[in-house]
Write a protein that holds these residues in place. Structure first.
Motif, PDB file in Angstrom:
ATOM      1  N   VAL A 113      17.789 -52.631  38.973  1.00 30.19           N
ATOM      2  CA  VAL A 113      18.197 -53.772  39.789  1.00 30.19           C
ATOM      3  C   VAL A 113      19.114 -53.314  40.924  1.00 30.19           C
ATOM      4  O   VAL A 113      18.988 -53.771  42.069  1.00 30.19           O
ATOM      5  N   GLN A 114      20.015 -52.400  40.634  1.00 29.77           N
ATOM      6  CA  GLN A 114      20.915 -51.893  41.669  1.00 29.77           C
ATOM      7  C   GLN A 114      20.131 -51.156  42.751  1.00 29.77           C
ATOM      8  O   GLN A 114      20.404 -51.306  43.950  1.00 29.77           O
ATOM      9  N   GLY A 115      19.150 -50.357  42.343  1.00 32.51           N
ATOM     10  CA  GLY A 115      18.337 -49.643  43.323  1.00 32.51           C
ATOM     11  C   GLY A 115      17.559 -50.594  44.224  1.00 32.51           C
ATOM     12  O   GLY A 115      17.470 -50.385  45.441  1.00 32.51           O
ATOM     13  N   LEU A 116      17.008 -51.653  43.647  1.00 34.09           N
ATOM     14  CA  LEU A 116      16.268 -52.634  44.447  1.00 34.09           C
ATOM     15  C   LEU A 116      17.204 -53.397  45.385  1.00 34.09           C
ATOM     16  O   LEU A 116      16.833 -53.719  46.523  1.00 34.09           O
ATOM     17  N   PRO A 120      17.272 -52.281  50.887  1.00 30.86           N
ATOM     18  CA  PRO A 120      17.265 -52.683  52.307  1.00 30.86           C
ATOM     19  C   PRO A 120      18.241 -51.905  53.180  1.00 30.86           C
ATOM     20  O   PRO A 120      18.075 -51.884  54.404  1.00 30.86           O
ATOM     21  N   MET A 121      19.241 -51.275  52.578  1.00 30.89           N
ATOM     22  CA  MET A 121      20.203 -50.503  53.357  1.00 30.89           C
ATOM     23  C   MET A 121      19.540 -49.334  54.082  1.00 30.89           C
ATOM     24  O   MET A 121      19.997 -48.893  55.137  1.00 30.89           O
ATOM     25  N   PHE A 122      18.444 -48.828  53.527  1.00 23.93           N
ATOM     26  CA  PHE A 122      17.795 -47.641  54.075  1.00 23.93           C
ATOM     27  C   PHE A 122      16.568 -47.994  54.924  1.00 23.93           C
ATOM     28  O   PHE A 122      15.798 -47.095  55.275  1.00 23.93           O
ATOM     29  N   VAL A 123      16.391 -49.271  55.227  1.00 25.00           N
ATOM     30  CA  VAL A 123      15.269 -49.711  56.057  1.00 25.00           C
ATOM     31  C   VAL A 123      15.818 -50.136  57.406  1.00 25.00           C
ATOM     32  O   VAL A 123      16.607 -51.086  57.486  1.00 25.00           O
ATOM     33  N   LEU A 128      12.037 -53.441  59.355  1.00 23.49           N
ATOM     34  CA  LEU A 128      12.099 -54.681  58.587  1.00 23.49           C
ATOM     35  C   LEU A 128      11.422 -55.820  59.344  1.00 23.49           C
ATOM     36  O   LEU A 128      10.655 -56.593  58.768  1.00 23.49           O
ATOM     37  N   ALA A 129      11.706 -55.926  60.645  1.00 26.15           N
ATOM     38  CA  ALA A 129      11.089 -56.990  61.439  1.00 26.15           C
ATOM     39  C   ALA A 129       9.575 -56.841  61.462  1.00 26.15           C
ATOM     40  O   ALA A 129       8.833 -57.830  61.314  1.00 26.15           O
ATOM     41  N   TYR A 130       9.076 -55.632  61.628  1.00 25.64           N
ATOM     42  CA  TYR A 130       7.626 -55.405  61.641  1.00 25.64           C
ATOM     43  C   TYR A 130       7.006 -55.760  60.290  1.00 25.64           C
ATOM     44  O   TYR A 130       5.930 -56.373  60.229  1.00 25.64           O
ATOM     45  N   VAL A 169      19.252 -62.270  55.984  1.00 22.69           N
ATOM     46  CA  VAL A 169      19.655 -62.318  54.573  1.00 22.69           C
ATOM     47  C   VAL A 169      19.189 -61.057  53.858  1.00 22.69           C
ATOM     48  O   VAL A 169      19.959 -60.416  53.134  1.00 22.69           O
ATOM     49  N   TRP A 170      17.940 -60.687  54.060  1.00 19.71           N
ATOM     50  CA  TRP A 170      17.404 -59.491  53.391  1.00 19.71           C
ATOM     51  C   TRP A 170      18.142 -58.242  53.843  1.00 19.71           C
ATOM     52  O   TRP A 170      18.424 -57.352  53.052  1.00 19.71           O
ATOM     53  N   ASP A 171      18.498 -58.174  55.116  1.00 21.60           N
ATOM     54  CA  ASP A 171      19.153 -56.988  55.673  1.00 21.60           C
ATOM     55  C   ASP A 171      20.595 -56.852  55.204  1.00 21.60           C
ATOM     56  O   ASP A 171      21.115 -55.729  55.119  1.00 21.60           O
TER      57      ASP A 171
END
Length: 294
Positions: A113-116, A120-123, A128-130, A169-171
Motif C-alpha cells: 500500500v505504501q509503494g502504491l 505518483p511521486m515518480f511520475v 500523468l496528464a497524457y 489529487v493524484w499528483d
C-alpha cells in the motif's frame, strides 16, 4: 583537587566572536532568500503600481482595478479557489485513511500500500496528464471498455474543471500521505491501546485521541496543498478548460498571447498575496501551538 577549589574555579566566558560567526553563517541563506525571492517580489509589486507618465513616474492601481472588475479574470480566480478547496478536501478524505492504515497496520500488505501511495511521486506531471487523457479522454481506455461491454459512454472530465481536480489529487497523494504518516508518528500507541481497552469505537478513537494530536500535521498538509495547487500550471494547462481557466495558465496566456506583461505580473502578485495570506495564517498557528506547548 579539593571541592572548595573546584567551587571557586572561574567559569570561562564564551568567545566574543561566536555572535559574529553565527551572523556570517546566517548571512548566506538570508542573502539568497532576499536576492532570489524578496527582491523579485518587491520589483514585481512596484512594476504593477508605478507607471511612467509625461511628468515622470506615478502611482496607479489601474491593473488591479481592471482585474477585480473584469468578469473573466474573476471567473478564473474563483475557479482556482474552487479547485484548490475541492482538492484539499479530497486529498484529506483519500490520504488520511491510507496514512492511518500505514501507521497502525502490522501486515506485509502495508508495504504494498505504501509503494502504491508513493508511486505518483515518480511520475512527471506531463506523463500523468497524457495517461489521464488516454484513459479518461474521448475514445480513451474507459470509453473502449464501456463500448465493448455495450454500455453508454461517460462524460469525459478532459478539458473540464474536473480534469485538473483528478490530476492534482493524484499528483499530490504521495506528499500528503508522507506528511500525515509523519504527524501520526506523534500519536502514542499506549494512548490508543488504553482507549481501545476502555471500549472506544474506531470513530471515537479517531475523533478524541488521534485528530487532536495531529492538528499541526493537518495544518501543514493544508498549507502545502494550497500553495502547490493554487500555483499549479502543467496539469491545469493540459487537462483544464480554456475558459474559465486557473490562474497559472491565465498568467501564461496573458503574457504570451495577449502580450501584456504588466497585467500578467498583476495576476502573479494577486496569486502571491492569496498564498502569502494563507502562509501567514499557517505560521501564526504554528507559533501559537509552540507557545501553548511551553
Amino acid at each position: 583537587m579539593s571541592d572548595a577549589a573546584i567551587a571557586v574555579r572561574p567559569v570561562r566566558a564564551a568567545p566574543r566572536g561566536g555572535g559574529l560567526t553565527g551572523l556570517l553563517l546566517v548571512f548566506l541563506p538570508v542573502g539568497l532568500l532576499a536576492w532570489l525571492i524578496l527582491y523579485p517580489i518587491l520589483r514585481a509589486v512596484i512594476r504593477t503600481l508605478v507607471v511612467q507618465t509625461g511628468t515622470g513616474p506615478a502611482l496607479s492601481l489601474e491593473t488591479y482595478r481592471f482585474f477585480f472588475t473584469d468578469g473573466y479574470s474573476l471567473a478564473n480566480l474563483w475557479l482556482t479557489l474552487w479547485v484548490t478547496a475541492l482538492c484539499a478536501v479530497l486529498l484529506l478524505a483519500v490520504c488520511l485513511p491510507i496514512a492511518l492504515y500505514l501507521r497502525f497496520a502490522k501486515s506485509r500488505i502495508a508495504a504494498l500500500v505504501q509503494g502504491l501511495a508513493l508511486f505518483p511521486m515518480f511520475v512527471p506531471s506531463v506523463i500523468l496528464a497524457y495517461a489521464l487523457i488516454r484513459t479518461l479522454g474521448p475514445n480513451g481506455a474507459v470509453d473502449l471498455v464501456l463500448n465493448a461491454a455495450g454500455l453508454p459512454k461517460i462524460a469525459s472530465p478532459y478539458l473540464t474543471p474536473a480534469g485538473p481536480v483528478i490530476g492534482l489529487v493524484w499528483d499530490n497523494i504521495p506528499l500528503t500521505v508522507l506528511m500525515l504518516v509523519a504527524g501520526l508518528g506523534n500519536v502514542s500507541d499506549n494512548a490508543v491501546e488504553a482507549a481501545r481497552d476502555a471500549g472506544a469505537r474506531p470513530f471515537a478513537l479517531l475523533r478524541h485521541i488521534i485528530l487532536p494530536q495531529i492538528g499541526n500535521a493537518l495544518l501543514v498538509v493544508l498549507s502545502f496543498t494550497v500553495l502547490s495547487i493554487f500555483s499549479a500550471f502543467t496539469l491545469p494547462y493540459v487537462l483544464g478548460p480554456a475558459s474559465p481557466e486557473m490562474m497559472g495558465p491565465f498568467m501564461q496566456r496573458t503574457f504570451t498571447d495577449v502580450q501584456d506583461p504588466r497585467m500578467a505580473i498583476t495576476q502573479a502578485v494577486i496569486t502571491f498575496a492569496i498564498c502569502a495570506g494563507f502562509g501567514a495564517f499557517y505560521v501564526r498557528s504554528i507559533a501559537r501551538n509552540r507557545e501553548a506547548s511551553r
